[in-house]
Design a protein around this motif. Structure first.
Motif, short mmCIF file in Angstrom:
data_model
loop_
_atom_site.label_atom_id
_atom_site.label_comp_id
_atom_site.label_asym_id
_atom_site.label_seq_id
_atom_site.Cartn_x
_atom_site.Cartn_y
_atom_site.Cartn_z
N ILE A 79 78.55 -10.09 46.07
CA ILE A 79 77.62 -10.80 45.20
C ILE A 79 77.73 -12.30 45.41
N SER A 80 76.59 -12.96 45.49
CA SER A 80 76.55 -14.43 45.52
C SER A 80 76.09 -14.89 44.15
N ILE A 81 76.80 -15.85 43.58
CA ILE A 81 76.42 -16.41 42.27
C ILE A 81 76.27 -17.92 42.42
N LEU A 82 75.06 -18.39 42.21
CA LEU A 82 74.79 -19.83 42.29
C LEU A 82 74.50 -20.34 40.89
N ASN A 83 75.11 -21.47 40.56
CA ASN A 83 75.03 -21.98 39.21
C ASN A 83 74.22 -23.27 39.10
N CYS A 84 73.69 -23.48 37.92
CA CYS A 84 72.85 -24.65 37.69
C CYS A 84 72.97 -25.05 36.21
N ASP A 85 73.14 -26.31 35.94
CA ASP A 85 73.19 -26.82 34.56
C ASP A 85 72.08 -27.83 34.35
N TYR A 86 71.58 -27.92 33.15
CA TYR A 86 70.54 -28.91 32.87
C TYR A 86 70.86 -29.62 31.56
N THR A 87 70.32 -30.81 31.43
CA THR A 87 70.62 -31.62 30.24
C THR A 87 69.41 -31.80 29.34
N ASN A 88 68.22 -31.67 29.88
CA ASN A 88 67.01 -31.90 29.09
C ASN A 88 66.64 -30.65 28.29
N SER A 89 66.78 -30.72 26.98
CA SER A 89 66.51 -29.54 26.15
C SER A 89 65.01 -29.21 26.07
N MET A 90 64.17 -30.09 26.60
CA MET A 90 62.73 -29.82 26.61
C MET A 90 62.32 -28.87 27.75
N PHE A 91 63.20 -28.73 28.73
CA PHE A 91 62.88 -27.81 29.83
C PHE A 91 62.73 -26.40 29.27
N ASP A 92 61.65 -25.73 29.66
CA ASP A 92 61.47 -24.37 29.17
C ASP A 92 61.02 -23.41 30.26
N TYR A 93 61.08 -23.88 31.50
CA TYR A 93 60.71 -22.99 32.60
C TYR A 93 61.58 -23.36 33.78
N PHE A 94 62.19 -22.35 34.39
CA PHE A 94 63.19 -22.59 35.43
C PHE A 94 62.87 -21.75 36.66
N LEU A 95 63.11 -22.36 37.82
CA LEU A 95 62.78 -21.68 39.07
C LEU A 95 63.93 -21.85 40.06
N TRP A 96 64.03 -20.91 40.98
CA TRP A 96 64.93 -21.03 42.12
C TRP A 96 64.10 -21.02 43.39
N TYR A 97 64.45 -21.95 44.29
CA TYR A 97 63.82 -22.04 45.59
C TYR A 97 64.88 -21.92 46.66
N LYS A 98 64.46 -21.40 47.79
CA LYS A 98 65.33 -21.23 48.95
C LYS A 98 64.75 -22.06 50.09
N LYS A 99 65.61 -22.73 50.83
CA LYS A 99 65.12 -23.59 51.92
C LYS A 99 65.92 -23.38 53.19
N TYR A 100 65.20 -23.03 54.27
CA TYR A 100 65.79 -22.98 55.59
C TYR A 100 65.57 -24.33 56.27
N PRO A 101 66.40 -24.69 57.25
CA PRO A 101 66.22 -25.94 57.98
C PRO A 101 64.82 -26.02 58.58
N ALA A 102 64.22 -27.20 58.53
CA ALA A 102 62.91 -27.49 59.12
C ALA A 102 61.77 -26.71 58.45
N GLU A 103 62.02 -26.14 57.30
CA GLU A 103 60.95 -25.48 56.55
C GLU A 103 60.92 -26.04 55.13
N GLY A 104 59.76 -25.89 54.47
CA GLY A 104 59.69 -26.28 53.07
C GLY A 104 60.37 -25.25 52.19
N PRO A 105 60.72 -25.62 50.95
CA PRO A 105 61.31 -24.66 50.02
C PRO A 105 60.34 -23.51 49.73
N THR A 106 60.87 -22.32 49.61
CA THR A 106 60.05 -21.17 49.25
C THR A 106 60.52 -20.62 47.91
N PHE A 107 59.58 -20.25 47.08
CA PHE A 107 59.86 -19.76 45.74
C PHE A 107 60.58 -18.41 45.81
#
Lengths: 115, 114
Positions: B18-46
């Motif tokens: 299992i891979s577990i990637l973590n993320c913390d945020y400080t702005n309590s107004m955020f209400d929608y969260f996304l993860w993107y993956k990026k390979y070298p020389a390509e744009g991020p993909t949802f």
């Protein structure tokens, strides 16, 4: 379906010059976002265009500007280039604002190097 | 002032685990969260997203967990595969309209070892 395209892939300029970067969104998408990814940093929101109008901009100086054309493609202009403008510039598109999800579709980016 | 933080620049995981990637945020107004993956020389993909009204969203091998009280989200990839090796970005926004763009973390480079 063709994805978001950006040109050029690489751009080398000297300090004080102007750079123009181009983006073509996915067909049917009307919103275009520009982001800057400087070395070691995450993507920073630059500009948002929708239906030909600038709708919002991030915390960047006015020498970062752009426009959106009637076919929804977009151009980012950076005037009076500074060394710290060297970065990867990413363009993303989404469908019409009123039905937009937050998923943004990204192009491969333009690598701008300022010497 | 970084509103979205990914404190691990890199993570190495054995294939099949299992891979577990973590993320913390400080702005309590955020209400929608996304993860993107990026390979070298390509744009991020949802990859996957989650609204603040949920605490879990699953899509195949990918599951995102949201802990609003801790302002923390994580991405679980099970089982990890060699093709998962990429940079993963956590992103957040206020509302679904994207008026302020997405706020991204600096990314975590995931390396899947055979």
């Amino acid at each position: 379906e063709a994805g978001v395209t950006q040109s050029p892939t690489h751009l080398i300029k000297t300090r004080g010059q102007q750079a123009t970067l181009r983006c073509s969104p996915i067909s049917g998408h009307t919103s275009v976002y520009w982001y800057q990814q400087a070395l070691g940093l995450g993507l920073q929101f630059l500009l948002w265009y929708d239906e030909g109008e600038e709708r919002n901009r991030g915390n960047f100086p006015p020498r970062f500007s752009g426009r959106q054309f009637p076919n929804y493609s977009s151009e980012l202009n950076v005037n009076a280039l500074e060394l710290e403008d060297s970065a990867l510039y990413l363009c993303a598109s989404t469908p019409r604002m009123s039905t937009a999800s937050n998923e943004q579709f990204f192009g491969p980016g333009t690598r701008l190097t300022v010497l | 002032d970084q509103q979205v933080k990914q404190n691990s620049p890199s993570l190495s995981v054995q294939e099949g685990r299992i891979s577990i990637l973590n993320c913390d945020y400080t702005n309590s107004m955020f209400d929608y969260f996304l993860w993107y993956k990026k390979y070298p020389a390509e744009g991020p993909t949802f990859l996957i997203s989650i609204s603040s009204i949920k605490d879990k969203n699953e899509d195949g091998r990918f599951t995102v967990f949201l802990n609003k009280s801790a302002k923390h989200l994580s991405l679980h990839i099970v089982p990890s595969q060699p093709g998962d090796s990429a940079v993963y970005f956590c992103a957040a926004s206020v509302g679904r309209g994207g008026a302020d763009g997405l706020t991204f973390g600096k990314g975590t480079h995931l390396i899947i070892q055979p």
